[in-house]
Design a protein around this motif. Structure first.
Motif, short mmCIF file in Angstrom:
data_model
loop_
_atom_site.label_atom_id
_atom_site.label_comp_id
_atom_site.label_asym_id
_atom_site.label_seq_id
_atom_site.Cartn_x
_atom_site.Cartn_y
_atom_site.Cartn_z
N ILE A 100 -2.67 4.45 -1.03
CA ILE A 100 -1.26 4.33 -1.43
C ILE A 100 -1.09 3.05 -2.24
O ILE A 100 -1.46 1.97 -1.78
CB ILE A 100 -0.32 4.29 -0.21
CG1 ILE A 100 -0.52 5.54 0.65
CG2 ILE A 100 1.14 4.13 -0.65
CD1 ILE A 100 0.12 5.46 2.01
N ARG A 101 -0.54 3.20 -3.45
CA ARG A 101 -0.21 2.02 -4.25
C ARG A 101 1.15 1.52 -3.77
O ARG A 101 2.15 2.23 -3.88
CB ARG A 101 -0.17 2.36 -5.74
CG ARG A 101 0.04 1.14 -6.62
CD ARG A 101 0.19 1.52 -8.09
NE ARG A 101 -0.82 2.44 -8.53
CZ ARG A 101 -1.94 2.10 -9.20
NH1 ARG A 101 -2.16 0.84 -9.49
NH2 ARG A 101 -2.81 3.03 -9.57
N ILE A 102 1.19 0.34 -3.23
CA ILE A 102 2.41 -0.19 -2.62
C ILE A 102 3.54 -0.30 -3.64
O ILE A 102 4.68 0.08 -3.36
CB ILE A 102 2.14 -1.54 -1.94
CG1 ILE A 102 1.18 -1.34 -0.77
CG2 ILE A 102 3.43 -2.20 -1.49
CD1 ILE A 102 0.69 -2.63 -0.13
N ARG A 103 3.25 -0.80 -4.83
CA ARG A 103 4.29 -1.04 -5.84
C ARG A 103 5.04 0.23 -6.22
O ARG A 103 6.27 0.22 -6.32
CB ARG A 103 3.67 -1.67 -7.09
CG ARG A 103 4.65 -1.94 -8.21
CD ARG A 103 3.99 -2.62 -9.42
NE ARG A 103 2.85 -1.89 -9.94
CZ ARG A 103 2.92 -0.91 -10.85
NH1 ARG A 103 4.09 -0.54 -11.34
NH2 ARG A 103 1.83 -0.31 -11.27
N THR A 104 4.32 1.35 -6.43
CA THR A 104 4.96 2.56 -6.94
C THR A 104 5.09 3.68 -5.91
O THR A 104 5.82 4.64 -6.15
CB THR A 104 4.15 3.12 -8.12
OG1 THR A 104 2.85 3.51 -7.65
CG2 THR A 104 4.04 2.11 -9.24
N GLY A 105 4.36 3.57 -4.81
CA GLY A 105 4.37 4.64 -3.82
C GLY A 105 3.43 5.79 -4.15
O GLY A 105 3.37 6.77 -3.42
N GLU A 106 2.69 5.68 -5.26
CA GLU A 106 1.72 6.73 -5.62
C GLU A 106 0.73 6.90 -4.48
O GLU A 106 0.36 5.95 -3.81
CB GLU A 106 0.95 6.36 -6.89
CG GLU A 106 1.77 6.35 -8.15
CD GLU A 106 0.97 5.81 -9.30
OE1 GLU A 106 0.55 6.60 -10.15
OE2 GLU A 106 0.78 4.57 -9.33
N ARG A 107 0.24 8.13 -4.33
CA ARG A 107 -0.73 8.45 -3.29
C ARG A 107 -1.92 9.19 -3.86
O ARG A 107 -1.83 9.84 -4.88
CB ARG A 107 -0.07 9.31 -2.20
CG ARG A 107 0.97 8.58 -1.40
CD ARG A 107 1.60 9.52 -0.38
NE ARG A 107 2.47 8.78 0.52
CZ ARG A 107 2.15 8.43 1.75
NH1 ARG A 107 0.99 8.75 2.25
NH2 ARG A 107 2.99 7.76 2.49
N GLY A 108 -3.03 9.08 -3.13
CA GLY A 108 -4.23 9.82 -3.51
C GLY A 108 -4.97 9.19 -4.68
O GLY A 108 -4.83 8.01 -4.97
#
Length: 112
Positions: A100-108
């Motif tokens: 999980i990228r904390i800044r954007t919330g992207e996953r996977g």
């Protein structure tokens, strides 16, 4: 996704970073470590006293890659870190369930 943890000689880190960058792997966590293994250390003399240095400095590199980049990344690390002398290090591979990228919330995989 896979996590690659490599323990290498400090002198080899620039070559490893460059090789990984050539594959498009632009992020890594690198920290200083000390360890021992088959290398067994060496003897030094300080102010006339001899002592054994058996816990040697290493660098610990941790990266996460998509499955298709696993083998190319392993080969890049091996070729860049290998000196052919005992003490070149080790590589550990493990599965990663989620990123999980904390800044954007992207996953996977897009979060790598």
């Amino acid at each position: 996704m896979k996590r690659i943890d490599a323990v290498i000689r400090p002198s080899q880190v620039d070559g490893v970073k460059e090789s990984l960058n050539d594959l498009g792997i632009t992020g890594a966590t690198i920290f200083e470590a000390r360890g021992f293994g088959r290398q067994k250390g060496h003897t030094e003399t300080y102010r006339g006293s001899e002592y054994t240095v058996d816990v040697l400095p290493k660098l610990y590199i941790s990266i996460v890659v998509n499955d298709e980049l696993l083998e190319p990344a392993l080969e890049a690390i091996i070729e860049s870190a290998r000196t052919g002398v005992i003490g070149d290090g080790k590589i550990f591979v493990s599965s990663v369930d989620e990123v999980i990228r904390i800044r954007t919330g992207e996953r996977g995989p897009t979060a790598i």
